[in-house]
Design an enzyme around this catalytic site. Structure first.
Site, PDB file in Angstrom:
ATOM      1  CB  CYS A 243      -0.681   0.243   1.666  1.00 32.44           C
ATOM      2  SG  CYS A 243      -0.914   1.501   2.144  1.00 32.44           S
ATOM      3  CD  GLU A 244       0.032   5.175  -4.329  1.00 29.08           C
ATOM      4  OE1 GLU A 244       0.820   4.509  -4.659  1.00 29.08           O
ATOM      5  OE2 GLU A 244      -0.560   6.038  -4.469  1.00 29.08           O
ATOM      6  CG  HIS A 245      -2.046   5.523   0.966  1.00 33.25           C
ATOM      7  ND1 HIS A 245      -3.469   5.376   0.585  1.00 33.25           N
ATOM      8  CD2 HIS A 245      -2.234   6.571  -0.289  1.00 33.25           C
ATOM      9  CE1 HIS A 245      -3.997   5.891  -0.345  1.00 33.25           C
ATOM     10  NE2 HIS A 245      -3.414   6.591  -0.853  1.00 33.25           N
ATOM     11  CG  HIS A 246      -0.856   2.917   5.938  1.00 26.54           C
ATOM     12  ND1 HIS A 246      -1.771   3.316   4.855  1.00 26.54           N
ATOM     13  CD2 HIS A 246      -0.621   3.893   7.090  1.00 26.54           C
ATOM     14  CE1 HIS A 246      -2.136   3.675   5.678  1.00 26.54           C
ATOM     15  NE2 HIS A 246      -2.355   4.388   6.720  1.00 26.54           N
TER      16      HIS A 246
ATOM     17  CD  GLN B 220      -8.030  -4.243  -3.093  1.00 23.54           C
ATOM     18  OE1 GLN B 220      -7.900  -4.253  -2.529  1.00 23.54           O
ATOM     19  NE2 GLN B 220      -9.511  -4.994  -3.634  1.00 23.54           N
TER      20      GLN B 220
ATOM     21  CG  HIS C 127      -6.030  -2.723   2.652  1.00 22.17           C
ATOM     22  ND1 HIS C 127      -5.016  -2.163   1.505  1.00 22.17           N
ATOM     23  CD2 HIS C 127      -7.034  -3.361   1.377  1.00 22.17           C
ATOM     24  CE1 HIS C 127      -5.482  -2.611   0.454  1.00 22.17           C
ATOM     25  NE2 HIS C 127      -6.296  -2.798  -0.035  1.00 22.17           N
TER      26      HIS C 127
ATOM     27  CB  CYS D 177      -2.321  -0.035   6.464  1.00 22.38           C
ATOM     28  SG  CYS D 177      -3.729  -0.050   4.781  1.00 22.38           S
TER      29      CYS D 177
HETATM   30 ZN    ZN Z   1      -2.649   1.774   3.664  1.00 25.34          ZN
END
Ligand code: ZN
Length: 208
Positions: free
Chosen positions: A97-100, A138, A166, A168
């Site tokens: 996941c590119e956010h976390h 995703q 996920h 995260c």
């Molecule tokens: Zn994430």
């Protein structure tokens, strides 16, 4: 700030050779060492000495897809008079996941309705892997898969469904273990024709 001989922002090479060698591992090592300092650890204690190098090798692998061209797997197609649905179910993938920068793991189901050209079935998991091995979202991965297949195979339609958990969401933040996120992208006849979509869902999930 992490010093880099090649400048602060390293551009991704346009020559995508499908290897992890384009990843700047020493720079990752320096960054991981910084993170360990920042959280209050001692990166020089015995258990952590090899960690920055290990994490660098891991990221080189997890993000090797940035230096791969998934399209290459779809270039070799076969002329075939088959106009029924082709479905490859349960293609397992692990992405980040590119956010976390935490993993999300799941399965992809890919279907297409050929218009004279088919592709080797083993190629679809390779395309999934090339897209999964980069910082991802995703929803975007789902659409990228569908658009790539539409572009390269020129079929009558494409359907991509991704189901993933996920980490995260399960190990931090809202901590909702077991939640599965489902995304889908329908193109061509799968978007326009309810009966085709119903047939697809029955093939994946069984008759309802
Ligand atoms: Zn994430």
């Amino acid at each position: 700030m992490i010093p880099s001989p090649s400048g602060e922002r390293r551009s991704v090479s346009p020559v995508r050779n499908g290897t992890a060698s384009a990843v700047d591992r020493p720079r990752i090592e320096a960054a991981v060492r910084e993170i360990l300092f920042a959280v209050g650890e001692d990166p020089d204690r015995e258990g952590l000495q090899e960690t920055p190098a290990r994490v660098a090798r891991m990221y080189a692998e997890l993000f090797s897809g940035l230096h791969a061209e998934p399209r290459q797997y779809l270039k070799k197609t076969f002329a075939q008079k088959y106009d029924e649905m082709v479905l490859v179910r349960d293609i397992e993938f692990a992405s980040t996941c590119e956010h976390h920068l935490l993993p999300f793991l799941g399965k992809a189901h890919i279907a297409y309705l050929p218009a004279g050209e088919i592709v080797g079935l083993s190629k679809l998991p390779r395309v999934v892997e090339a897209l999964a091995h980069r910082p991802q979202v995703q929803e975007r991965m789902t659409e990228e898969l569908a658009d790539l297949l539409m572009d390269e195979l020129k079929p009558r339609g494409v359907a991509v469904i991704l189901e993933a958990t996920h980490t995260c969401m399960t190990i931090r933040g809202v901590r909702k273990p077991g939640g599965v996120c489902t995304t889908s992208a329908m193109r061509g006849i799968f978007r326009d024709n309810q009966a085709t979509r119903t047939e697809l869902m029955a093939l994946i999930y069984g008759p309802r």
